[in-house]
Scaffold this motif. Structure first.
Motif, PDB file in Angstrom:
ATOM      1  N   GLY A 225     -33.795 -56.307 -86.188  1.00 54.85           N
ATOM      2  CA  GLY A 225     -32.676 -56.325 -87.271  1.00 54.85           C
ATOM      3  C   GLY A 225     -31.723 -54.640 -87.021  1.00 54.85           C
ATOM      4  O   GLY A 225     -30.627 -55.971 -87.220  1.00 54.85           O
ATOM      5  N   HIS A 226     -32.114 -54.748 -85.166  1.00 60.28           N
ATOM      6  CA  HIS A 226     -31.215 -53.800 -84.924  1.00 60.28           C
ATOM      7  C   HIS A 226     -29.463 -55.375 -83.730  1.00 60.28           C
ATOM      8  O   HIS A 226     -30.563 -56.119 -83.805  1.00 60.28           O
ATOM      9  CB  HIS A 226     -30.909 -53.124 -83.681  1.00 60.28           C
ATOM     10  N   SER A 227     -28.543 -54.263 -83.908  1.00 63.78           N
ATOM     11  CA  SER A 227     -27.724 -55.122 -83.954  1.00 63.78           C
ATOM     12  C   SER A 227     -27.136 -54.668 -82.327  1.00 63.78           C
ATOM     13  O   SER A 227     -26.192 -55.510 -81.443  1.00 63.78           O
ATOM     14  CB  SER A 227     -26.283 -55.132 -84.791  1.00 63.78           C
ATOM     15  N   GLU A 228     -27.896 -53.767 -81.539  1.00 67.38           N
ATOM     16  CA  GLU A 228     -27.087 -53.453 -80.413  1.00 67.38           C
ATOM     17  C   GLU A 228     -28.921 -52.416 -79.973  1.00 67.38           C
ATOM     18  O   GLU A 228     -29.735 -53.035 -80.878  1.00 67.38           O
ATOM     19  CB  GLU A 228     -25.932 -52.367 -80.332  1.00 67.38           C
ATOM     20  N   THR A 238     -51.035 -43.323 -89.423  1.00 68.60           N
ATOM     21  CA  THR A 238     -51.200 -42.952 -90.634  1.00 68.60           C
ATOM     22  C   THR A 238     -50.623 -43.419 -91.928  1.00 68.60           C
ATOM     23  O   THR A 238     -51.195 -43.844 -92.707  1.00 68.60           O
ATOM     24  CB  THR A 238     -50.896 -41.853 -90.676  1.00 68.60           C
ATOM     25  N   HIS A 239     -49.623 -43.651 -91.155  1.00 71.38           N
ATOM     26  CA  HIS A 239     -48.820 -44.436 -92.999  1.00 71.38           C
ATOM     27  C   HIS A 239     -48.485 -46.425 -91.454  1.00 71.38           C
ATOM     28  O   HIS A 239     -47.124 -46.887 -92.750  1.00 71.38           O
ATOM     29  CB  HIS A 239     -46.779 -43.901 -93.676  1.00 71.38           C
ATOM     30  N   ASP A 240     -48.481 -46.622 -91.256  1.00 80.93           N
ATOM     31  CA  ASP A 240     -48.678 -47.820 -90.649  1.00 80.93           C
ATOM     32  C   ASP A 240     -46.874 -48.097 -90.467  1.00 80.93           C
ATOM     33  O   ASP A 240     -46.974 -49.370 -90.755  1.00 80.93           O
ATOM     34  CB  ASP A 240     -49.465 -48.741 -91.210  1.00 80.93           C
ATOM     35  N   GLN A 241     -46.314 -47.331 -90.195  1.00 79.70           N
ATOM     36  CA  GLN A 241     -45.069 -47.898 -89.987  1.00 79.70           C
ATOM     37  C   GLN A 241     -44.582 -47.873 -88.555  1.00 79.70           C
ATOM     38  O   GLN A 241     -44.887 -46.967 -87.590  1.00 79.70           O
ATOM     39  CB  GLN A 241     -44.546 -46.718 -91.288  1.00 79.70           C
ATOM     40  N   VAL A 242     -43.369 -48.131 -88.261  1.00 77.72           N
ATOM     41  CA  VAL A 242     -42.494 -48.096 -87.151  1.00 77.72           C
ATOM     42  C   VAL A 242     -41.553 -47.124 -86.966  1.00 77.72           C
ATOM     43  O   VAL A 242     -40.456 -48.560 -88.024  1.00 77.72           O
ATOM     44  CB  VAL A 242     -43.006 -49.452 -86.093  1.00 77.72           C
ATOM     45  N   TYR A 243     -40.962 -46.773 -86.629  1.00 74.60           N
ATOM     46  CA  TYR A 243     -39.304 -46.083 -86.625  1.00 74.60           C
ATOM     47  C   TYR A 243     -38.487 -46.689 -85.655  1.00 74.60           C
ATOM     48  O   TYR A 243     -39.305 -45.952 -84.832  1.00 74.60           O
ATOM     49  CB  TYR A 243     -38.845 -44.773 -87.268  1.00 74.60           C
ATOM     50  N   SER A 244     -37.083 -47.098 -86.242  1.00 69.03           N
ATOM     51  CA  SER A 244     -36.239 -47.962 -84.311  1.00 69.03           C
ATOM     52  C   SER A 244     -35.438 -47.298 -84.793  1.00 69.03           C
ATOM     53  O   SER A 244     -34.280 -47.213 -85.662  1.00 69.03           O
ATOM     54  CB  SER A 244     -36.482 -48.936 -84.264  1.00 69.03           C
ATOM     55  N   ALA A 245     -33.861 -46.982 -83.893  1.00 74.28           N
ATOM     56  CA  ALA A 245     -33.411 -45.895 -84.080  1.00 74.28           C
ATOM     57  C   ALA A 245     -32.474 -46.280 -82.288  1.00 74.28           C
ATOM     58  O   ALA A 245     -33.257 -46.500 -81.309  1.00 74.28           O
ATOM     59  CB  ALA A 245     -32.905 -44.808 -84.405  1.00 74.28           C
ATOM     60  N   GLY A 246     -30.834 -46.237 -82.488  1.00 70.39           N
ATOM     61  CA  GLY A 246     -29.875 -46.764 -81.423  1.00 70.39           C
ATOM     62  C   GLY A 246     -28.658 -46.992 -81.061  1.00 70.39           C
ATOM     63  O   GLY A 246     -28.051 -45.997 -82.244  1.00 70.39           O
ATOM     64  N   MET A 247     -28.291 -48.105 -81.230  1.00 69.78           N
ATOM     65  CA  MET A 247     -26.706 -47.828 -80.370  1.00 69.78           C
ATOM     66  C   MET A 247     -25.683 -48.302 -81.429  1.00 69.78           C
ATOM     67  O   MET A 247     -24.610 -47.732 -82.113  1.00 69.78           O
ATOM     68  CB  MET A 247     -26.276 -48.627 -79.279  1.00 69.78           C
ATOM     69  N   ASP A 248     -26.407 -48.638 -82.782  1.00 64.85           N
ATOM     70  CA  ASP A 248     -25.946 -48.889 -83.907  1.00 64.85           C
ATOM     71  C   ASP A 248     -25.827 -48.238 -85.400  1.00 64.85           C
ATOM     72  O   ASP A 248     -24.896 -47.825 -85.945  1.00 64.85           O
ATOM     73  CB  ASP A 248     -26.342 -50.632 -84.755  1.00 64.85           C
ATOM     74  N   GLY A 249     -26.572 -46.593 -84.518  1.00 65.07           N
ATOM     75  CA  GLY A 249     -26.150 -45.775 -86.168  1.00 65.07           C
ATOM     76  C   GLY A 249     -27.081 -46.033 -87.114  1.00 65.07           C
ATOM     77  O   GLY A 249     -27.030 -45.370 -87.781  1.00 65.07           O
ATOM     78  N   THR A 250     -28.106 -47.352 -86.648  1.00 65.64           N
ATOM     79  CA  THR A 250     -28.631 -47.082 -87.734  1.00 65.64           C
ATOM     80  C   THR A 250     -30.123 -46.981 -87.346  1.00 65.64           C
ATOM     81  O   THR A 250     -30.884 -46.696 -86.223  1.00 65.64           O
ATOM     82  CB  THR A 250     -29.605 -48.359 -88.559  1.00 65.64           C
ATOM     83  N   ILE A 251     -31.226 -46.314 -88.448  1.00 65.88           N
ATOM     84  CA  ILE A 251     -32.781 -46.571 -88.089  1.00 65.88           C
ATOM     85  C   ILE A 251     -33.529 -47.489 -89.327  1.00 65.88           C
ATOM     86  O   ILE A 251     -33.557 -47.485 -90.561  1.00 65.88           O
ATOM     87  CB  ILE A 251     -32.953 -44.542 -88.849  1.00 65.88           C
ATOM     88  N   ASN A 252     -34.335 -47.910 -88.530  1.00 64.71           N
ATOM     89  CA  ASN A 252     -35.424 -49.391 -89.430  1.00 64.71           C
ATOM     90  C   ASN A 252     -36.293 -48.599 -89.039  1.00 64.71           C
ATOM     91  O   ASN A 252     -37.272 -48.700 -88.375  1.00 64.71           O
ATOM     92  CB  ASN A 252     -34.933 -50.342 -88.113  1.00 64.71           C
ATOM     93  N   VAL A 253     -36.979 -48.959 -90.814  1.00 63.54           N
ATOM     94  CA  VAL A 253     -38.894 -48.335 -90.946  1.00 63.54           C
ATOM     95  C   VAL A 253     -39.145 -49.693 -90.994  1.00 63.54           C
ATOM     96  O   VAL A 253     -39.015 -51.080 -91.819  1.00 63.54           O
ATOM     97  CB  VAL A 253     -38.262 -47.776 -91.838  1.00 63.54           C
TER      98      VAL A 253
END
Length: 391
Positions: A225-228, A238-253
């Motif tokens: 989902g990230h472009s960079e 606890t909420h069965d979630q993963v958060y990811s962030a990087g060079m494209d300036g977005t946070i995906n949940v």
């Protein structure tokens, strides 16, 4: 929003009567890692000078230096039990080491990575079903610039830990009984690892994150989902979630179970290199740090942006405890109240050239930085008072 108004001090948490200790560390070398443990009364710093230093938190007293790595140390994780205090370190020398924090001795060296060990996590596996014995020993999960994730067992029995033989310590993964798994699939460097129970999440410069079962070695999900490049991942069991962030300036949940992207958090305008989730309930906070010279506070389960905290420079390190955020960068060390978004205090004004690392637990704040003018790396310790370390 950004509000440059200082909060008044309370009797339980008083900025004006705090204890403040300052001491030089690691010469003029980069401080790459900083660990704070209040219960063990320890501060641990690591550097690109190939050493790790251990200090007493309450007094600032130097205890000893851990030497043996042949390259800079870029990842640390403690292993604590009632019986022993251990430390795991990863280095540009491509090795992982286990240290005894009581004696200062290196207990074991893991060899097998062919690149810098950039990130690692120590995780306690859940008990085997039907096994009535004590809980499983922790395992070490390491991520490297060689594109692989490896899983290692900690040698021996933690309460009766023995010094590994020279033969065992020098062995590579092919002959090491402590190498459990090599997890292959990423096509570029591993930048971040987050793990809990039998699940580990790796974030890579290949623009993907992967969810692994570290018992079976199976890749459960590939998160596209990230472009960079991805710089930070956080796993929230606890909420069965993963958060990811990087060079494209977005946070995906992401849903950790399905691998579906639940939402994308938009607001930063540049690389997001720092991401941290507090454990406070019922209102945890996700805080992100970006090269756009802001920190953002999010409600992680809805994606609502709560505050934008503006900094005088790009944040190089921050930590928050669900109540306050302590962040540092070029020429600044600043604290905010996380609920209101108000600035609590600017610290080290006129003293800091650039902040390397910060750690914060509420009562105690620790900062490793470059002193203005001298270029000396310094360690400053604050005891902000109060009997409740969660303040």
């Amino acid at each position: 929003m950004s509000i440059q108004t200082e909060l008044s001090s309370s009797n339980a948490w008083n900025l004006h009567t705090r204890k403040h200790i300052s001491l030089p560390i690691h010469g003029k070398s980069i401080v790459t890692c900083l660990e704070l443990n209040v219960r063990r009364d320890l501060i641990i710093t690591a550097s690109d000078d190939f050493t790790i230093a251990v200090y007493t938190l309450s007094t600032g007293q130097f205890k000893f230096t851990l030497t043996g790595h042949e390259g800079g140390i870029w990842s640390l994780a403690p292993v604590y039990s009632d019986e022993r205090s251990l430390l795991v370190s990863g280095s540009t020398d491509k090795t992982v080491r286990i240290w005894d924090l009581t004696s200062g001795k290196c207990l074991h060296v893991f060899r097998g990575h062919s690149g810098t060990v950039r990130c690692l996590a120590v995780v306690s596996l859940p008990p085997v079903e039907g096994d009535a014995s004590a809980s499983r020993m922790p395992v070490i999960v390491t991520g490297s610039r060689d594109k692989s994730v490896k899983v290692w067992s900690i040698p021996g029995n933690l309460p009766n830990y023995r010094m590994a033989s020279d033969e065992e310590s020098s062995a590579d993964e092919s002959s090491s009984p402590y190498h459990l798994l090599t997890l292959i699939g990423h096509t570029d460097s591993i930048r971040s690892i987050s793990a809990h129970g039998h699940v580990a999440v790796s974030g890579s410069y290949d623009c993907t994150a992967r969810i692994w079962d570290i018992v079976s070695g199976e890749c459960k999900r590939i998160l596209n989902g990230h472009s960079e490049k991805i710089y930070a991942v956080v796993y929230d069991p606890t909420h069965d979630q993963v958060y990811s962030a990087g060079m494209d300036g977005t946070i995906n949940v992401w849903s950790a179970t399905s691998g579906l992207c639940l939402r994308t958090l938009i607001g930063h305008t540049s690389l997001i290199g720092l991401l941290e989730l507090s454990s406070s309930e019922p209102s945890p906070y996700l805080v992100s740090g970006s090269a756009d010279a802001t920190l953002k506070v999010w409600e992680p389960n809805t994606g609502t942006l709560i505050h934008t905290l503006t900094t005088p420079s790009v944040t190089t390190s921050f930590h928050h405890d669900g109540k306050r955020v302590l962040a540092g960068g070029v020429g600044m060390l600043r604290m905010w109240d996380i609920k209101s978004g108000l600035v609590v205090k600017d610290l080290l004004e006129g003293k800091v050239s650039s902040v390397w690392q910060v750690a914060f637990d509420g009562q105690w704040g620790v900062c490793a930085y470059v002193e203005m003018g001298s270029g000396q790396s310094m360690l400053d310790i604050w005891d902000f008072g109060g009997n409740d370390s969660r303040l």
